[in-house]
Write a protein that holds these residues in place. Structure first.
Motif, PDB file in Angstrom:
ATOM      1  N   ARG A  60       1.079  -1.259  -0.014  1.00 16.40           N
ATOM      2  CA  ARG A  60      -0.232  -0.120  -0.077  1.00 16.40           C
ATOM      3  C   ARG A  60       0.659   1.052   0.055  1.00 16.40           C
ATOM      4  O   ARG A  60       1.913   1.200   0.674  1.00 16.40           O
ATOM      5  CB  ARG A  60      -0.877  -0.221   1.378  1.00 16.40           C
ATOM      6  CG  ARG A  60      -1.935   1.431   1.127  1.00 16.40           C
ATOM      7  CD  ARG A  60      -2.811   1.339   2.309  1.00 16.40           C
ATOM      8  NE  ARG A  60      -3.594   0.021   2.475  1.00 16.40           N
ATOM      9  CZ  ARG A  60      -3.959  -0.616   3.626  1.00 16.40           C
ATOM     10  NH1 ARG A  60      -3.841  -0.067   4.775  1.00 16.40           N
ATOM     11  NH2 ARG A  60      -4.800  -1.718   3.501  1.00 16.40           N
ATOM     12  N   SER A  61       0.606   2.191  -0.736  1.00 14.85           N
ATOM     13  CA  SER A  61       1.368   3.502  -0.991  1.00 14.85           C
ATOM     14  C   SER A  61       1.039   4.466   0.175  1.00 14.85           C
ATOM     15  O   SER A  61      -0.081   4.322   0.636  1.00 14.85           O
ATOM     16  CB  SER A  61       1.362   4.104  -2.166  1.00 14.85           C
ATOM     17  OG  SER A  61      -0.230   4.209  -2.322  1.00 14.85           O
ATOM     18  N   GLU A  62       1.895   5.222   0.626  1.00 19.24           N
ATOM     19  CA  GLU A  62       1.497   6.292   1.564  1.00 19.24           C
ATOM     20  C   GLU A  62       1.254   5.738   3.079  1.00 19.24           C
ATOM     21  O   GLU A  62       0.246   6.459   3.537  1.00 19.24           O
ATOM     22  CB  GLU A  62       0.865   7.590   1.127  1.00 19.24           C
ATOM     23  CG  GLU A  62       1.021   7.998  -0.242  1.00 19.24           C
ATOM     24  CD  GLU A  62       0.262   9.194  -0.606  1.00 19.24           C
ATOM     25  OE1 GLU A  62      -0.540   9.761   0.216  1.00 19.24           O
ATOM     26  OE2 GLU A  62       0.564   9.654  -1.835  1.00 19.24           O
ATOM     27  N   THR A  63       1.680   4.789   3.425  1.00 16.00           N
ATOM     28  CA  THR A  63       1.504   4.239   4.773  1.00 16.00           C
ATOM     29  C   THR A  63       2.173   5.174   5.879  1.00 16.00           C
ATOM     30  O   THR A  63       3.091   5.843   5.265  1.00 16.00           O
ATOM     31  CB  THR A  63       2.022   2.658   5.075  1.00 16.00           C
ATOM     32  OG1 THR A  63       3.457   2.631   4.659  1.00 16.00           O
ATOM     33  CG2 THR A  63       1.160   1.788   3.873  1.00 16.00           C
ATOM     34  N   GLU A 106       5.762   4.337   5.601  1.00 17.37           N
ATOM     35  CA  GLU A 106       6.506   5.091   4.576  1.00 17.37           C
ATOM     36  C   GLU A 106       6.779   6.409   4.799  1.00 17.37           C
ATOM     37  O   GLU A 106       7.826   6.993   4.598  1.00 17.37           O
ATOM     38  CB  GLU A 106       5.740   4.527   3.181  1.00 17.37           C
ATOM     39  CG  GLU A 106       6.403   5.348   2.212  1.00 17.37           C
ATOM     40  CD  GLU A 106       5.413   5.336   0.759  1.00 17.37           C
ATOM     41  OE1 GLU A 106       6.102   5.489  -0.168  1.00 17.37           O
ATOM     42  OE2 GLU A 106       4.422   4.941   0.756  1.00 17.37           O
TER      43      GLU A 106
END
Length: 110
Positions: free
Chosen positions: A90-93, A96
């Motif tokens: 998943r992006s922008e966790t 991250e």
């Protein structure tokens, strides 16, 4: 038969060069700015263990752990590890985002 699907958890690792005492001082400031706290119970002179503050209102998977330790006994090379139970893909966790902020802050000081 149903196969149990495994989820890969968020993990970011990198090596940073820094003076040992300078890194400790910077980390105290950085973790506070990121909403984390250093856990003295698990930290030592060669390792920093930080996690979300106890009163943080975050879902359990979004809680982040940061470990910074001397790389192979080096005095000026450290491994930085940021992890959470969020899905790695998943992006922008939150993991991250915290890792990105730490990378920027630690690379500026090199």
């Amino acid at each position: 038969m149903l196969l149990k699907q495994r989820q890969i958890l968020a993990l970011f690792q990198w090596i940073v060069e820094a003076d040992h005492t300078d890194l400790l001082a910077r980390m105290n400031f950085l973790v506070d700015c990121l909403g984390l706290q250093i856990d003295q119970k698990y930290s030592s002179g060669v390792m920093i263990f930080a996690r979300d503050k106890e009163k943080a209102r975050l879902p359990l998977p979004a809680r982040v752990t940061v470990i910074i330790s001397a790389n192979n006994g080096s005095d000026n090379e450290f491994q930085v590890e940021v992890r959470s139970s969020e899905p790695m893909l998943r992006s922008e966790t939150r993991c991250e985002l915290i890792a990105g902020e730490l990378q920027k802050a630690l690379s500026r000081a090199e």
